[in-house]
Design an enzyme around this catalytic site. Sequence first.
Site, PDB file in Angstrom:
ATOM      1  N   ARG A 129       1.760   8.791   9.343  1.00  0.00           N
ATOM      2  CA  ARG A 129       1.624  10.130   9.047  1.00  0.00           C
ATOM      3  C   ARG A 129       0.242  10.773   9.553  1.00  0.00           C
ATOM      4  O   ARG A 129       0.467  12.079  10.013  1.00  0.00           O
ATOM      5  CB  ARG A 129       1.572  10.336   7.702  1.00  0.00           C
ATOM      6  CG  ARG A 129       1.311  11.635   6.939  1.00  0.00           C
ATOM      7  CD  ARG A 129       1.258  11.462   5.295  1.00  0.00           C
ATOM      8  NE  ARG A 129       2.336  10.834   4.739  1.00  0.00           N
ATOM      9  CZ  ARG A 129       3.534  11.718   4.388  1.00  0.00           C
ATOM     10  NH1 ARG A 129       3.245  12.876   4.190  1.00  0.00           N
ATOM     11  NH2 ARG A 129       4.592  10.994   3.730  1.00  0.00           N
ATOM     12  N   HIS A 150       5.002   5.796  13.896  1.00  0.00           N
ATOM     13  CA  HIS A 150       5.612   6.746  12.724  1.00  0.00           C
ATOM     14  C   HIS A 150       4.372   7.092  11.897  1.00  0.00           C
ATOM     15  O   HIS A 150       4.582   8.081  10.901  1.00  0.00           O
ATOM     16  CB  HIS A 150       6.406   6.019  11.968  1.00  0.00           C
ATOM     17  CG  HIS A 150       5.845   4.820  11.053  1.00  0.00           C
ATOM     18  ND1 HIS A 150       5.644   3.657  11.599  1.00  0.00           N
ATOM     19  CD2 HIS A 150       5.587   4.713   9.884  1.00  0.00           C
ATOM     20  CE1 HIS A 150       4.952   2.886  10.903  1.00  0.00           C
ATOM     21  NE2 HIS A 150       5.022   3.361   9.588  1.00  0.00           N
ATOM     22  N   ASP A 174       0.822  -1.430  -0.013  1.00  0.00           N
ATOM     23  CA  ASP A 174      -0.067  -0.033  -0.034  1.00  0.00           C
ATOM     24  C   ASP A 174       0.929   1.500   0.077  1.00  0.00           C
ATOM     25  O   ASP A 174       0.303   2.168   0.215  1.00  0.00           O
ATOM     26  CB  ASP A 174      -0.770   0.100   1.389  1.00  0.00           C
ATOM     27  CG  ASP A 174       0.186  -0.413   2.449  1.00  0.00           C
ATOM     28  OD1 ASP A 174       1.213  -0.122   2.629  1.00  0.00           O
ATOM     29  OD2 ASP A 174      -0.719  -0.835   3.502  1.00  0.00           O
ATOM     30  N   GLU A 195      -0.406  -8.957  -0.952  1.00  0.00           N
ATOM     31  CA  GLU A 195      -1.000  -8.390  -0.005  1.00  0.00           C
ATOM     32  C   GLU A 195      -2.342  -7.381  -0.538  1.00  0.00           C
ATOM     33  O   GLU A 195      -2.363  -6.438   0.008  1.00  0.00           O
ATOM     34  CB  GLU A 195      -0.233  -7.534   0.942  1.00  0.00           C
ATOM     35  CG  GLU A 195      -0.894  -7.002   2.342  1.00  0.00           C
ATOM     36  CD  GLU A 195      -0.038  -6.106   3.384  1.00  0.00           C
ATOM     37  OE1 GLU A 195       0.550  -6.729   4.201  1.00  0.00           O
ATOM     38  OE2 GLU A 195      -0.035  -5.083   2.769  1.00  0.00           O
ATOM     39  N   GLU A 245      -2.100   4.929   2.754  1.00  0.00           N
ATOM     40  CA  GLU A 245      -2.017   3.613   2.486  1.00  0.00           C
ATOM     41  C   GLU A 245      -3.399   3.054   2.002  1.00  0.00           C
ATOM     42  O   GLU A 245      -3.316   2.233   0.914  1.00  0.00           O
ATOM     43  CB  GLU A 245      -1.308   2.726   3.703  1.00  0.00           C
ATOM     44  CG  GLU A 245      -0.111   2.970   3.921  1.00  0.00           C
ATOM     45  CD  GLU A 245       0.349   4.345   4.761  1.00  0.00           C
ATOM     46  OE1 GLU A 245       1.344   4.404   5.220  1.00  0.00           O
ATOM     47  OE2 GLU A 245      -0.638   5.000   5.035  1.00  0.00           O
ATOM     48  N   HIS A 291      11.319   6.856  14.689  1.00  0.00           N
ATOM     49  CA  HIS A 291      11.696   6.883  13.439  1.00  0.00           C
ATOM     50  C   HIS A 291      12.378   8.079  13.224  1.00  0.00           C
ATOM     51  O   HIS A 291      12.909   8.915  13.909  1.00  0.00           O
ATOM     52  CB  HIS A 291       9.998   7.397  13.000  1.00  0.00           C
ATOM     53  CG  HIS A 291      10.006   7.124  11.612  1.00  0.00           C
ATOM     54  ND1 HIS A 291      10.188   8.034  10.758  1.00  0.00           N
ATOM     55  CD2 HIS A 291       9.607   6.088  10.986  1.00  0.00           C
ATOM     56  CE1 HIS A 291       9.994   7.722   9.362  1.00  0.00           C
ATOM     57  NE2 HIS A 291       9.487   6.447   9.591  1.00  0.00           N
TER      58      HIS A 291
END
Length: 366
Positions: free
Chosen positions: A208, A206, A97, A119, A133, A239
């Site tokens: 976004r 991490h 993704d 996936e 994603e 991160h």
Amino acid sequence: MPVKVLSIFGTRPEAIKMAPVVKALEADPRFDSHVLVTAQHREMLDQVLDFFDIVPDYDLDIMTHGQTLDQITSRVLLGTSEIFSRSKPVIVLVHGDTTTTFAAALSAAYKGIDVGHIEAGMRTGDIRQPFPEELNRTLVARLARWHFAPSQECVDNLLAEGINPNIIIRTEYNTGVSALLLAKKILGLSATGTRPQTKKILVTAHRRESWGEPMRRIFGAVAEIARRLPEYEINVATHANPLVADDARQILGSVENVNLIGPQGYGDFVRLMAESRLILSDSGGIQEEGPTLGVPVVVLRNKTEYHELLDAGVVHLAGTDKDSIVGKTLEILEREECSVVSDEFSQSRAKNSTIQEILSVLASGV
């Protein structure tokens, strides 16, 4: 004549999950296997390539500081188009993704190249969570010839979106499970998860959509957990992005039983997971990797696409609310019988044929 397959990935999670596919393709005489990396993430990608001994045939090296989604998309789209014109693959394989996945699949579709989406079908049902994603994987579903779906729920998601059932292939598991089993073999770890004796908690965050105040709530929760559980060593793999790392240092830097350990190589990270009693993470892949190692996961997101793992009781949704994270963590650790992923669960994942299922379809479907 062997079928020319070009595997494309650009981030650490993609590289991990594509590594066992690449290694299997290289060893199979039915395929002429090549690898293109976009380096959407540079250093974290390179660590995985080194660990699995993968040498890319093509490297777009697109990463720049402060890159935006539209910049990544345009660079991957143009870069892969040029490589496709020169290398002329019959099949392009993408995973999951990421923006690399979407842009590479779109570029291949423009060239009339068959796309295999590994996936496929993972969904939260909310286009903004996780972002970008959920958007990327939904768009790739309109571009792929083969959809390798790692659960029945993923199959059902694709069918509900109108995807032809004849091009949906139900694989046993996600290839991340295969990657983890390969990593355990390389590292010499036990075949199945065992409850560690050390009192350690591993934390990663991490996403976004959590930058800013949600991330600060997450780290505030970690600080409170550390205060309430002084006997635990809490390792926070911060991160590389300064928007995340700076908040972690500010909130957790002076907490005595918290270690800010920074980004880890894949092998080191697998060891950290295996040594932990509990993992707190907003990662998608870790939701599978932890339970495969026998370690439960508290999910630092409001929604997850791994509903079957929720149902199995091996991951626990907490969101980004401080009280929810603290409460869920204490509940799991205090109820020891509920904090251990069963040996049966781990052992079932150690016996899977996912990679061979994918290669069989690719060899017969051209």
